[in-house]
Design a protein around this motif. Structure first.
Motif, short mmCIF file in Angstrom:
data_model
loop_
_atom_site.label_atom_id
_atom_site.label_comp_id
_atom_site.label_asym_id
_atom_site.label_seq_id
_atom_site.Cartn_x
_atom_site.Cartn_y
_atom_site.Cartn_z
N ALA A 186 0.84 -1.18 0.00
CA ALA A 186 0.00 0.00 0.00
C ALA A 186 0.88 1.24 0.00
O ALA A 186 2.00 1.23 0.53
N THR A 187 0.37 2.33 -0.60
CA THR A 187 1.16 3.54 -0.66
C THR A 187 0.27 4.78 -0.65
O THR A 187 -0.88 4.75 -1.11
N LYS A 188 0.85 5.86 -0.13
CA LYS A 188 0.21 7.18 -0.18
C LYS A 188 1.11 8.19 -0.89
O LYS A 188 0.89 9.39 -0.80
N PHE A 189 2.12 7.67 -1.58
CA PHE A 189 3.10 8.54 -2.23
C PHE A 189 3.27 8.09 -3.68
O PHE A 189 3.49 6.90 -3.95
N VAL A 190 3.18 9.03 -4.61
CA VAL A 190 3.33 8.71 -6.02
C VAL A 190 4.80 8.88 -6.41
O VAL A 190 5.29 10.01 -6.50
N ASN A 191 5.48 7.77 -6.60
CA ASN A 191 6.87 7.76 -7.04
C ASN A 191 6.90 7.19 -8.45
O ASN A 191 6.78 5.98 -8.65
N ARG A 192 7.06 8.05 -9.43
CA ARG A 192 6.96 7.62 -10.82
C ARG A 192 8.18 6.85 -11.30
O ARG A 192 8.16 6.30 -12.40
N ASP A 193 9.22 6.79 -10.50
CA ASP A 193 10.33 5.89 -10.84
C ASP A 193 9.85 4.44 -10.94
O ASP A 193 10.39 3.64 -11.71
N LEU A 194 8.83 4.09 -10.15
CA LEU A 194 8.35 2.71 -10.14
C LEU A 194 7.74 2.31 -11.48
O LEU A 194 7.60 1.11 -11.77
#
Length: 355
Positions: A186-194
């Motif tokens: 689960a995440t609340k942070f958008v990391n576009r490297d993924l």
């Protein structure tokens, strides 16, 4: 990698001496050459993070400026049955974000900065060994119809961890070859490297969503809600399975209007491809008195919404802690309302579980 300084700017790194024997440990230390280093016997026992140094006034500073590096000792899987079939040994714990309802902070004092584990290869190998020994999933369940799902981030947020190291990339890569299994976090942070990790459908990302009005109060240092919703489409296109967590549901005056607006916004934004695969979890708020007391020292505004004795009752959790939840009869009524609104606005979105 994007510059992590918005959330993380480590000036002090606590590390177990054995960290230097791992390539991943040396890589992380090389990224922060100016940070002071302090050796500790164990990543779980750091006296400097307790007492006055971890007072409420310092909580957010410590999250940004302190990093802990250690070696994961226990590599056992735990059965789950809700978000996942199994809880995998974590590659981290702690978080740079500071959601006011989070249950995790008690682990390293309530500041609870990120601890990263540098033996991620051993974590991945333990998951593979378990999956091979477990064999194929014989019957569908609410977690997944075909694959055994392993939760990779029970006590942190892997999207933020990926700002600091390649642990998350390594785990996503590993699941491409682990038989009849998926990773999940689960995440609340958008990391576009993924988006460049090429998950090939073997990693499930669960974006946590709530009305933006409430998130501005209680989701401290997280990605804006609209950004999380828009990211769902991009992560699906990149090969992830993407589900959503409607969590936590905070009851307050006007909450029904806010949640119905959120469901309509999601429906408007999602592409057909995203809608075809999305499912959700619905989790009503659970709180506890110790966290309430701490929040009153640094973020009392949040407690106006989270601590509602007029609506809540005591509940002993699975781990033996005494928490508060919404009173049983009301909670059931409110949960049924939410499920009905999801069905109206997003009939394609199956509910995997709700409580």
């Amino acid at each position: 990698m994007p510059n992590p300084s918005a959330l993380l700017d480590p000036k002090l790194i606590y590390l177990e001496p054995s960290v230097l024997g791992y390539e991943r440990g040396r890589e992380i230390l090389a990224r922060f050459p100016d940070a002071e280093r302090v050796e500790v016997k164990s990543h779980t026992r750091i006296p400097q993070l307790y007492g006055d140094s971890a007072s409420a006034e310092d909580w957010l500073r410590l999250k940004r400026e302190v990093l802990v590096l250690g070696v994961k000792k226990g590599l056992q899987m735990r059965p789950n049955g809700r978000s996942a079939d199994f809880i995998a040994p974590s590659s981290s714990n702690g978080c740079a974000m500071a959601c006011s309802y989070c249950y995790v902070p008690r682990r390293k004092g309530y500041a609870n900065p990120i601890s990263l584990f540098v033996n991620v290869e051993q974590v991945a190998a333990a998951i593979r060994k378990h999956a091979e020994a477990t064999g194929p999933k014989a019957e569908p369940n609410q977690v997944d119809p075909h694959a055994w799902v392993y939760d990779l981030g029970e006590n942190g947020d892997l999207s933020v961890d990926a700002l600091v190291s390649d642990n998350v990339r390594d785990l996503v890569t590993a699941f491409r070859g682990i038989p009849h299994s998926k990773g999940s976090f689960a995440t609340k942070f958008v990391n576009r490297d993924l988006l460049d990790y090429d998950p090939q459908g073997r990693t499930r990302v669960r974006f946590s969503l709530m009305p933006a009005e409430m998130a501005k109060v209680v989701d401290v240092r997280t990605s804006p809600m609209g950004e999380r919703i828009r990211a769902i489409n991009d992560f699906v296109e990149a090969g992830y399975e993407v589900h959503v967590n409607f969590s936590p549901v905070v009851v307050h005056e006007g909450w029904q209007v806010e949640w119905r607006r959120l469901f309509r916004e999601i429906d408007d934004v999602l592409t057909p491809a995203a809608k075809a695969q999305i499912k959700c979890e619905v989790i009503m708020l659970t709180h506890n008195e110790r966290l309430h007391d701490l929040n009153m020292s640094w973020h009392p505004k949040a407690e106006n919404f989270l601590w509602r004795p007029d609506l809540q009752e005591d509940k002993v959790s699975q781990n033996g802690m005494t928490n508060v939840r919404y009173r049983h009869g009301w909670k059931r009524q409110w949960l049924d309302q939410l499920l009905g609104w999801i069905g109206e606005a997003m009939p394609y979105c199956g509910v995997r579980y709700a409580f």
